[in-house]
Scaffold this active site. Structure first.
Site, PDB file in Angstrom:
ATOM      1  N   GLY A 142     -29.033  53.581 -22.053  1.00 32.44           N
ATOM      2  CA  GLY A 142     -28.077  53.539 -23.145  1.00 32.44           C
ATOM      3  C   GLY A 142     -28.477  54.499 -24.253  1.00 32.44           C
ATOM      4  N   GLN A 172     -28.813  58.022 -32.548  1.00 27.08           N
ATOM      5  CA  GLN A 172     -30.059  58.570 -32.002  1.00 27.08           C
ATOM      6  C   GLN A 172     -30.021  60.088 -31.821  1.00 27.08           C
ATOM      7  OE1 GLN A 172     -29.966  55.408 -28.739  1.00 27.08           O
ATOM      8  NE2 GLN A 172     -32.143  55.837 -28.912  1.00 27.08           N
ATOM      9  N   CYS A 210     -36.769  52.013 -25.698  1.00 29.69           N
ATOM     10  CA  CYS A 210     -35.772  52.790 -26.427  1.00 29.69           C
ATOM     11  C   CYS A 210     -36.147  54.266 -26.339  1.00 29.69           C
ATOM     12  CB  CYS A 210     -35.771  52.340 -27.892  1.00 29.69           C
ATOM     13  SG  CYS A 210     -34.603  53.229 -28.923  1.00 29.69           S
ATOM     14  N   LEU A 211     -35.156  55.117 -26.128  1.00 27.35           N
ATOM     15  CA  LEU A 211     -35.443  56.553 -26.049  1.00 27.35           C
ATOM     16  C   LEU A 211     -35.989  57.081 -27.373  1.00 27.35           C
ATOM     17  CD1 LEU A 211     -32.361  57.794 -23.982  1.00 27.35           C
ATOM     18  CD2 LEU A 211     -34.718  57.460 -23.187  1.00 27.35           C
ATOM     19  N   HIS A 216     -28.571  46.012 -28.304  1.00 27.50           N
ATOM     20  CA  HIS A 216     -29.581  47.001 -28.702  1.00 27.50           C
ATOM     21  C   HIS A 216     -28.901  48.257 -29.258  1.00 27.50           C
ATOM     22  CE1 HIS A 216     -33.460  49.343 -27.796  1.00 27.50           C
ATOM     23  NE2 HIS A 216     -32.569  50.290 -28.047  1.00 27.50           N
ATOM     24  N   GLU A 217     -27.885  48.751 -28.533  1.00 27.00           N
ATOM     25  CA  GLU A 217     -27.214  49.989 -28.974  1.00 27.00           C
ATOM     26  C   GLU A 217     -26.394  49.750 -30.234  1.00 27.00           C
ATOM     27  OE1 GLU A 217     -28.335  52.555 -27.682  1.00 27.00           O
ATOM     28  OE2 GLU A 217     -29.161  51.700 -25.859  1.00 27.00           O
ATOM     29  N   HIS A 235     -28.474  50.118 -33.227  1.00 25.11           N
ATOM     30  CA  HIS A 235     -28.668  51.518 -33.637  1.00 25.11           C
ATOM     31  C   HIS A 235     -27.560  51.959 -34.594  1.00 25.11           C
ATOM     32  CE1 HIS A 235     -32.129  52.891 -31.420  1.00 25.11           C
ATOM     33  NE2 HIS A 235     -31.635  52.533 -30.248  1.00 25.11           N
TER      34      HIS A 235
HETATM   35 NI    NI Z   1     -32.611  52.359 -28.403  1.00 26.59          NI
END
Ligand code: NI
Length: 167
Positions: free
Chosen positions: A46, A51, A91-92, A133-134, A137
């Site tokens: 995701g 991000q 997480c990226l 989670h997204e 963000h």
């Molecule tokens: Ni993330």
């Protein structure tokens, strides 16, 4: 299409609150394409626009093993949530770090797709985790925020150091 740069925690730009998309037009569809390519390139499941330093309410996801079922959530809202689950999250924007986070077990959301069509989605398990989670963000939150202050400080130190050695 392009691979976009992913911001890394504790970059303050990750704290920006995303604005709703006013019109799902070609510029948004291009953003969705670039974000999807960036997510696949980074091996993520995701990615939120926050991000990649674009502060619009756009999320892409793909939980399939074949990496061929991309999902797009524009202006998502949670209508209902129920239960509780705990899952190891990564997480990226927080490379190489995983920690358990408590989330709702099931959620019902509404969002727009890349054609601007509204849809409703019932999600549970990992899909529900990923959406929550997204969506965090987009609200300027990172999963690390749920951990103890001590753990947050450790991750910050490690990632600041890592950024210096990569420069
Ligand atoms: Ni993330």
């Amino acid at each position: 299409m392009a691979i976009l740069e992913i911001l890394v925690y504790p970059d303050q730009r990750l704290r920006t609150v995303a604005k709703p998309v006013e019109a799902v037009d070609d510029s948004i569809r291009l953003l969705v394409k670039d974000m999807t390519e960036t997510m696949y390139d980074a091996n993520g499941i995701g990615l939120a626009a926050t991000q990649v330093d674009v502060h619009k309410q756009v999320i892409v996801m793909d939980l399939s093993d074949e990496r061929n079922q991309p999902r797009v959530l524009i202006n998502p809202t949670i209508n209902e949530q129920d239960g509780e689950q705990e899952h190891d999250e990564g997480c990226l924007s927080v490379p190489e770090y995983y920690a358990p986070v408590k989330r709702a077990e099931s959620i019902i959301i509404t969002a727009l797709d890349e054609q601007g069509e509204i849809y409703q989605l019932e999600a549970e398990g990992l899909l529900a985790v990923c959406i929550q989670h997204e969506m965090d963000h987009l609200a300027g939150k990172v999963f690390v925020d749920y951990l103890s202050r001590l753990k947050q400080d450790r991750i910050k130190k490690k990632l600041v150091k890592r950024a210096r050695t990569n420069d």
